[in-house]
Scaffold this motif. Structure first.
Motif, short mmCIF file in Angstrom:
data_model
loop_
_atom_site.label_atom_id
_atom_site.label_comp_id
_atom_site.label_asym_id
_atom_site.label_seq_id
_atom_site.Cartn_x
_atom_site.Cartn_y
_atom_site.Cartn_z
N ARG A 166 38.44 33.06 33.28
CA ARG A 166 38.06 34.01 34.52
C ARG A 166 39.17 33.90 35.67
O ARG A 166 39.27 35.14 35.93
CB ARG A 166 36.92 33.06 34.95
CG ARG A 166 35.78 33.36 34.36
CD ARG A 166 34.57 32.75 34.96
NE ARG A 166 33.29 32.98 34.26
CZ ARG A 166 32.16 32.21 34.29
NH1 ARG A 166 32.14 31.23 35.18
NH2 ARG A 166 31.24 32.56 33.45
N GLY A 167 40.17 33.03 35.63
CA GLY A 167 41.23 33.27 36.51
C GLY A 167 42.28 34.16 36.06
O GLY A 167 42.76 35.05 36.67
N LEU A 168 42.58 34.14 34.59
CA LEU A 168 43.33 35.14 34.11
C LEU A 168 42.78 36.76 34.27
O LEU A 168 43.43 37.51 34.46
CB LEU A 168 43.53 34.87 32.82
CG LEU A 168 44.52 33.55 32.19
CD1 LEU A 168 44.69 33.46 30.57
CD2 LEU A 168 45.75 33.66 33.01
N GLN A 220 44.61 37.64 41.46
CA GLN A 220 44.93 38.73 40.68
C GLN A 220 46.09 39.54 41.18
O GLN A 220 46.62 40.27 40.25
CB GLN A 220 43.52 39.69 40.52
CG GLN A 220 42.25 38.86 39.85
CD GLN A 220 42.63 38.32 38.47
OE1 GLN A 220 43.23 39.09 37.74
NE2 GLN A 220 42.54 37.08 38.30
N LYS A 221 46.48 39.25 42.20
CA LYS A 221 47.61 40.12 42.64
C LYS A 221 48.84 39.56 42.39
O LYS A 221 50.08 40.29 42.62
CB LYS A 221 47.47 40.40 44.21
CG LYS A 221 46.25 41.30 44.81
CD LYS A 221 46.15 41.29 46.40
CE LYS A 221 45.03 42.22 46.44
NZ LYS A 221 44.81 42.43 48.20
N LEU A 222 49.06 38.04 42.15
CA LEU A 222 50.21 37.58 41.86
C LEU A 222 50.62 37.79 40.31
O LEU A 222 49.82 38.23 39.54
CB LEU A 222 49.67 36.08 41.60
CG LEU A 222 49.47 35.35 43.08
CD1 LEU A 222 49.14 34.00 42.82
CD2 LEU A 222 50.53 35.42 44.03
N PRO A 223 52.18 37.80 40.27
CA PRO A 223 52.33 38.05 38.68
C PRO A 223 51.51 37.13 37.73
O PRO A 223 51.37 35.90 38.18
CB PRO A 223 53.97 37.52 39.07
CG PRO A 223 54.25 37.75 40.37
CD PRO A 223 53.09 37.33 40.98
N GLU A 262 49.05 32.15 35.87
CA GLU A 262 48.61 31.03 35.01
C GLU A 262 49.13 29.59 35.18
O GLU A 262 48.25 28.76 35.15
CB GLU A 262 49.02 31.67 33.53
CG GLU A 262 50.54 31.65 33.36
CD GLU A 262 51.04 32.10 32.01
OE1 GLU A 262 50.11 32.73 31.26
OE2 GLU A 262 52.05 32.10 31.61
N ILE A 263 50.19 29.74 36.02
CA ILE A 263 50.64 28.14 36.19
C ILE A 263 49.71 27.56 37.25
O ILE A 263 49.24 26.41 36.91
CB ILE A 263 52.06 28.18 36.81
CG1 ILE A 263 53.10 28.65 35.49
CG2 ILE A 263 52.44 26.89 37.13
CD1 ILE A 263 52.87 27.55 34.42
N ARG A 289 56.56 29.21 43.71
CA ARG A 289 56.52 30.60 44.16
C ARG A 289 55.17 31.08 44.25
O ARG A 289 54.74 31.72 45.19
CB ARG A 289 57.56 31.47 43.15
CG ARG A 289 58.86 31.18 43.24
CD ARG A 289 59.72 32.32 42.71
NE ARG A 289 59.26 32.58 41.20
CZ ARG A 289 59.80 31.82 40.25
NH1 ARG A 289 60.95 31.07 40.49
NH2 ARG A 289 59.61 31.86 39.02
N GLY A 290 54.32 30.61 43.35
CA GLY A 290 52.93 31.10 43.33
C GLY A 290 52.02 30.89 44.57
O GLY A 290 51.46 31.39 45.14
N ARG A 291 52.57 29.34 44.78
CA ARG A 291 51.91 28.80 46.01
C ARG A 291 52.04 29.50 47.15
O ARG A 291 51.26 29.76 48.07
CB ARG A 291 52.02 27.33 46.08
CG ARG A 291 51.51 26.33 45.33
CD ARG A 291 51.67 24.86 45.46
NE ARG A 291 51.13 23.92 44.58
CZ ARG A 291 51.59 22.96 44.46
NH1 ARG A 291 52.66 22.38 44.98
NH2 ARG A 291 50.94 21.96 43.73
#
Length: 180
Positions: free
Chosen positions: A31-33, A118-121, A126-127, A158-160
């Motif tokens: 669901r997150g992906l 969903q806006k993140l690379p 996924e990480i 970077r994701g955080r």
């Protein structure tokens, strides 16, 4: 059709039990992906079907969770590639779907986090989902995505930061904190 030996039947039962226990985590990760519930549930089911078909290739005693997350992740990217060739773009529909009224609420809602994710690379998303939402260790995440642990840590940081920026938070490290 050949009859299975008792050892094969027992191995299938053990595999099935491992698979069933992991269903909630697989659904959460998918669901997150995907972002959408229907596509995510289909993705999780496809991954479980593929795993069942390849159960003979699983090495007992190895990391079943990482093996399953890798199958699901690979299935996601296969589906995305396949769908990217099949989707037509309708600008009028896209304009209606992609426009969202601003939220005037002070609190962050789960839906806001899901939209921001969903806006993140994809690599960062996924990480964050593996480590933050599913409790996978850095080492397991590195095994799942096929990169070094340092790369996992970098993508997580970077994701955080990107997620905190999208959500207008002051401290991105407050998101998905985990000591590993």
């Amino acid at each position: 059709m050949t009859a299975q030996s008792p050892a094969d039947v027992e191995a299938d039962v053990i595999f099935r039990n491992l698979l069933v226990a992991l269903i909630p985590s697989l659904r959460s990760f998918s669901r997150g992906l995907c972002g959408g519930r229907d596509m995510a549930d289909d993705l999780a089911q496809d991954a479980m079907t593929r795993a069942w078909a390849a159960r003979a290739s699983f090495t007992p005693g190895s990391n079943f969770r990482a093996w399953m997350f890798m199958i699901l992740r690979n299935q996601f990217y296969t589906t995305v590639r396949r769908n990217s060739r099949m989707v037509s773009w309708d600008p009028e529909i896209a304009e209606r779907v992609l426009v969202q009224a601003p939220s005037q609420q002070d609190a962050i809602h789960v839906a806001d986090v899901a939209k921001a994710l969903q806006k993140l690379p994809p690599e960062q998303r996924e990480i964050l989902l593996l480590i933050g939402a599913n409790g996978v260790s850095y080492i397991e995440a590195a095994e799942i995505v096929g990169c070094a642990v340092g790369t996992v840590k970098s993508r997580l940081a970077r994701g955080r930061k990107a997620l905190a920026t999208l959500l207008d938070l002051e401290n991105g490290d407050a998101l998905f904190d985990r000591v590993t």
